[in-house]
Motif scaffolding. Structure first.
Motif, PDB file in Angstrom:
ATOM      1  N   VAL A 134     -20.218 -14.740  22.265  1.00  0.00           N
ATOM      2  CA  VAL A 134     -21.010 -15.706  23.006  1.00  0.00           C
ATOM      3  C   VAL A 134     -22.479 -15.321  22.863  1.00  0.00           C
ATOM      4  O   VAL A 134     -22.858 -14.173  23.085  1.00  0.00           O
ATOM      5  CB  VAL A 134     -20.589 -15.792  24.485  1.00  0.00           C
ATOM      6  CG1 VAL A 134     -20.765 -14.466  25.209  1.00  0.00           C
ATOM      7  CG2 VAL A 134     -21.349 -16.895  25.195  1.00  0.00           C
ATOM      8  N   ALA A 135     -23.281 -16.283  22.427  1.00  0.00           N
ATOM      9  CA  ALA A 135     -24.719 -16.071  22.249  1.00  0.00           C
ATOM     10  C   ALA A 135     -25.436 -16.934  23.275  1.00  0.00           C
ATOM     11  O   ALA A 135     -25.244 -18.155  23.304  1.00  0.00           O
ATOM     12  CB  ALA A 135     -25.150 -16.454  20.836  1.00  0.00           C
ATOM     13  N   VAL A 136     -26.236 -16.305  24.134  1.00  0.00           N
ATOM     14  CA  VAL A 136     -26.887 -17.010  25.232  1.00  0.00           C
ATOM     15  C   VAL A 136     -28.391 -17.014  25.010  1.00  0.00           C
ATOM     16  O   VAL A 136     -29.003 -15.945  24.868  1.00  0.00           O
ATOM     17  CB  VAL A 136     -26.567 -16.343  26.585  1.00  0.00           C
ATOM     18  CG1 VAL A 136     -27.219 -17.120  27.730  1.00  0.00           C
ATOM     19  CG2 VAL A 136     -25.061 -16.242  26.796  1.00  0.00           C
ATOM     20  N   HIS A 191     -14.919 -14.829  28.960  1.00  0.00           N
ATOM     21  CA  HIS A 191     -13.770 -14.569  28.094  1.00  0.00           C
ATOM     22  C   HIS A 191     -14.138 -14.004  26.720  1.00  0.00           C
ATOM     23  O   HIS A 191     -13.258 -13.735  25.905  1.00  0.00           O
ATOM     24  CB  HIS A 191     -12.949 -15.849  27.914  1.00  0.00           C
ATOM     25  CG  HIS A 191     -12.300 -16.318  29.178  1.00  0.00           C
ATOM     26  ND1 HIS A 191     -12.876 -17.255  30.000  1.00  0.00           N
ATOM     27  CD2 HIS A 191     -11.135 -15.959  29.779  1.00  0.00           C
ATOM     28  CE1 HIS A 191     -12.092 -17.472  31.046  1.00  0.00           C
ATOM     29  NE2 HIS A 191     -11.029 -16.702  30.932  1.00  0.00           N
ATOM     30  N   ALA A 192     -15.420 -13.832  26.450  1.00  0.00           N
ATOM     31  CA  ALA A 192     -15.842 -13.332  25.141  1.00  0.00           C
ATOM     32  C   ALA A 192     -15.703 -11.813  25.042  1.00  0.00           C
ATOM     33  O   ALA A 192     -15.701 -11.109  26.056  1.00  0.00           O
ATOM     34  CB  ALA A 192     -17.290 -13.736  24.871  1.00  0.00           C
ATOM     35  N   GLU A 193     -15.614 -11.328  23.815  1.00  0.00           N
ATOM     36  CA  GLU A 193     -15.570  -9.886  23.574  1.00  0.00           C
ATOM     37  C   GLU A 193     -16.968  -9.312  23.389  1.00  0.00           C
ATOM     38  O   GLU A 193     -17.214  -8.143  23.705  1.00  0.00           O
ATOM     39  CB  GLU A 193     -14.739  -9.579  22.323  1.00  0.00           C
ATOM     40  CG  GLU A 193     -13.267  -9.923  22.449  1.00  0.00           C
ATOM     41  CD  GLU A 193     -12.498  -9.591  21.187  1.00  0.00           C
ATOM     42  OE1 GLU A 193     -13.036  -8.836  20.340  1.00  0.00           O
ATOM     43  OE2 GLU A 193     -11.365 -10.093  21.039  1.00  0.00           O
ATOM     44  N   THR A 194     -17.885 -10.132  22.862  1.00  0.00           N
ATOM     45  CA  THR A 194     -19.241  -9.665  22.554  1.00  0.00           C
ATOM     46  C   THR A 194     -20.262 -10.664  23.080  1.00  0.00           C
ATOM     47  O   THR A 194     -20.118 -11.873  22.886  1.00  0.00           O
ATOM     48  CB  THR A 194     -19.431  -9.490  21.032  1.00  0.00           C
ATOM     49  OG1 THR A 194     -18.534  -8.473  20.560  1.00  0.00           O
ATOM     50  CG2 THR A 194     -20.862  -9.082  20.702  1.00  0.00           C
ATOM     51  N   LEU A 195     -21.307 -10.137  23.736  1.00  0.00           N
ATOM     52  CA  LEU A 195     -22.424 -10.933  24.232  1.00  0.00           C
ATOM     53  C   LEU A 195     -23.650 -10.645  23.386  1.00  0.00           C
ATOM     54  O   LEU A 195     -23.972  -9.482  23.128  1.00  0.00           O
ATOM     55  CB  LEU A 195     -22.716 -10.570  25.684  1.00  0.00           C
ATOM     56  CG  LEU A 195     -24.038 -11.085  26.275  1.00  0.00           C
ATOM     57  CD1 LEU A 195     -23.984 -12.601  26.473  1.00  0.00           C
ATOM     58  CD2 LEU A 195     -24.343 -10.379  27.601  1.00  0.00           C
ATOM     59  N   PHE A 196     -24.349 -11.697  22.953  1.00  0.00           N
ATOM     60  CA  PHE A 196     -25.573 -11.535  22.173  1.00  0.00           C
ATOM     61  C   PHE A 196     -26.708 -12.305  22.829  1.00  0.00           C
ATOM     62  O   PHE A 196     -26.579 -13.498  23.114  1.00  0.00           O
ATOM     63  CB  PHE A 196     -25.379 -12.046  20.735  1.00  0.00           C
ATOM     64  CG  PHE A 196     -26.634 -11.972  19.898  1.00  0.00           C
ATOM     65  CD1 PHE A 196     -27.025 -10.780  19.323  1.00  0.00           C
ATOM     66  CD2 PHE A 196     -27.427 -13.101  19.699  1.00  0.00           C
ATOM     67  CE1 PHE A 196     -28.179 -10.703  18.560  1.00  0.00           C
ATOM     68  CE2 PHE A 196     -28.577 -13.028  18.937  1.00  0.00           C
ATOM     69  CZ  PHE A 196     -28.956 -11.829  18.370  1.00  0.00           C
ATOM     70  N   VAL A 197     -27.816 -11.615  23.084  1.00  0.00           N
ATOM     71  CA  VAL A 197     -29.038 -12.232  23.597  1.00  0.00           C
ATOM     72  C   VAL A 197     -30.203 -11.650  22.816  1.00  0.00           C
ATOM     73  O   VAL A 197     -30.222 -10.455  22.508  1.00  0.00           O
ATOM     74  CB  VAL A 197     -29.236 -11.978  25.106  1.00  0.00           C
ATOM     75  CG1 VAL A 197     -30.508 -12.666  25.605  1.00  0.00           C
ATOM     76  CG2 VAL A 197     -28.036 -12.452  25.914  1.00  0.00           C
ATOM     77  N   ALA A 198     -31.174 -12.490  22.477  1.00  0.00           N
ATOM     78  CA  ALA A 198     -32.362 -12.030  21.748  1.00  0.00           C
ATOM     79  C   ALA A 198     -33.570 -11.983  22.681  1.00  0.00           C
ATOM     80  O   ALA A 198     -33.637 -12.712  23.675  1.00  0.00           O
ATOM     81  CB  ALA A 198     -32.645 -12.951  20.565  1.00  0.00           C
TER      82      ALA A 198
END
Length: 313
Positions: free
Chosen positions: A5-7, A126-133
């Motif tokens: 999931v990319a927020v 429910h995601a395994e990986t979180l990505f935020v920039a």
């Protein structure tokens, strides 16, 4: 459900042709261009189940962002609002010796006022990986608080890209924020220039990943270099990958393609050295494309990885 999931915010980028200037241009190209969404597109196109989460104004411009991302097959989960506006970024391409320029017009963007508990929760939980920039917390104090909350409460792998944008905040403000939040991060990914500007670390890529990982107690650090090479430190072991040669049309999107390819490979259980190979191949392919969204394919990446391997790498 999505594994990644990319927020974050995705502005609409407007730019004239390479030979024109903003002050004289009659026509501007229009593209969706957000670091989180670009990374998610790359990862999705390379086989990862990915979702981009954001807050957008329910206007033609907000809907324009989502329609473009969905054209690339990316899942989106959006908090549609009546207040706020669609962020914009105006860029003027440079050609030697004329320098390029970027004007960030993102003040008041809907994502700048997004509270963590108001964003679509299911993809995040429910995601395994979180990505935020870093370009998202740069928008406002509210965005900084939201990103910090996401990192501190997410139970999977937390990935941060420094993504420093001088048109959004100062080096000092960025350094203060990242110094505070890095203890809640598992993986730091950054351009070499951003690490030097924001964290003050310079030297070879091998030296930089060691210094940053040790200085901030990070499990993994990945650094991309201007020449297309990259290095990573994972569990005290350094891995390096050389650049893959490309006929460059536009370098925009190469870092995001690299990042998306690395995250997709890691989610698929690949070791870091293999993930870096895929990242370097994805970045090379992105540099051949005209536009920021890295529309690379799994077959192209695999072909380049195989060619590099058979070439003795």
């Amino acid at each position: 459900m999505s594994k990644l999931v990319a927020v974050g915010e995705t502005p609409l980028a407007l730019a004239p042709s390479e030979t024109d200037r903003l002050e004289h241009a009659r026509d501007l190209g229009l593209r969706a261009d957000g670091t989180e969404s670009n990374v998610a597109v790359a990862a999705s196109r390379l086989g990862a189940a990915a979702t981009w989460v954001s807050r957008l104004p329910d206007t033609p411009l907000g809907r324009r962002v989502v329609s473009e991302l969905r054209e690339h097959g990316l899942n989106t989960a959006v908090d549609w609002v009546d207040d706020g506006r669609q962020g914009l970024a105006f860029s003027e391409p440079g050609r030697t010796p004329r320098e390029g320029a970027v004007i960030e017009d993102r003040t008041g963007a809907a994502m700048a006022e997004a509270e963590a508990n108001a964003l679509p929760r299911a993809p995040i939980e429910h995601a395994e990986t979180l990505f935020v920039a870093g370009s998202t917390p740069a928008l406002s104090e509210t965005a900084r608080r939201t990103a910090r909350s996401l990192y501190r409460h997410f139970e999977g792998t937390r990935v941060l890209d420094l993504d420093y944008r001088p048109g959004l905040w100062s080096v000092e403000a960025a350094r203060e924020y990242f110094t505070d939040v890095l203890d809640a991060v598992d993986v730091l990914i950054a351009r070499e220039r951003d690490v030097e500007r924001v964290l003050g670390e310079s030297g070879s890529a091998r030296e930089v990943v060691h210094a940053v990982a040790a200085g901030h107690d990070l499990d993994s650090v990945v650094i991309t270099c201007a020449d297309g090479s990259a290095a990573a430190r994972v569990d005290n072991v350094v891995h390096e990958v050389a650049a893959v040669e490309a006929d460059v049309a536009n370098p925009a999107g190469d870092h995001e393609a690299f990042t998306g390819a690395v995250l997709a490979a890691r989610l698929d259980g690949e070791p870091m050295d293999a993930a870096l190979d895929r990242g370097a191949a994805g970045a090379a392919l992105a540099r051949t494309l005209d536009g920021p969204i890295p529309a690379v394919s799994a077959g192209e990446v695999q072909r380049l990885v195989d060619e590099q391997s058979s070439g003795g790498r």
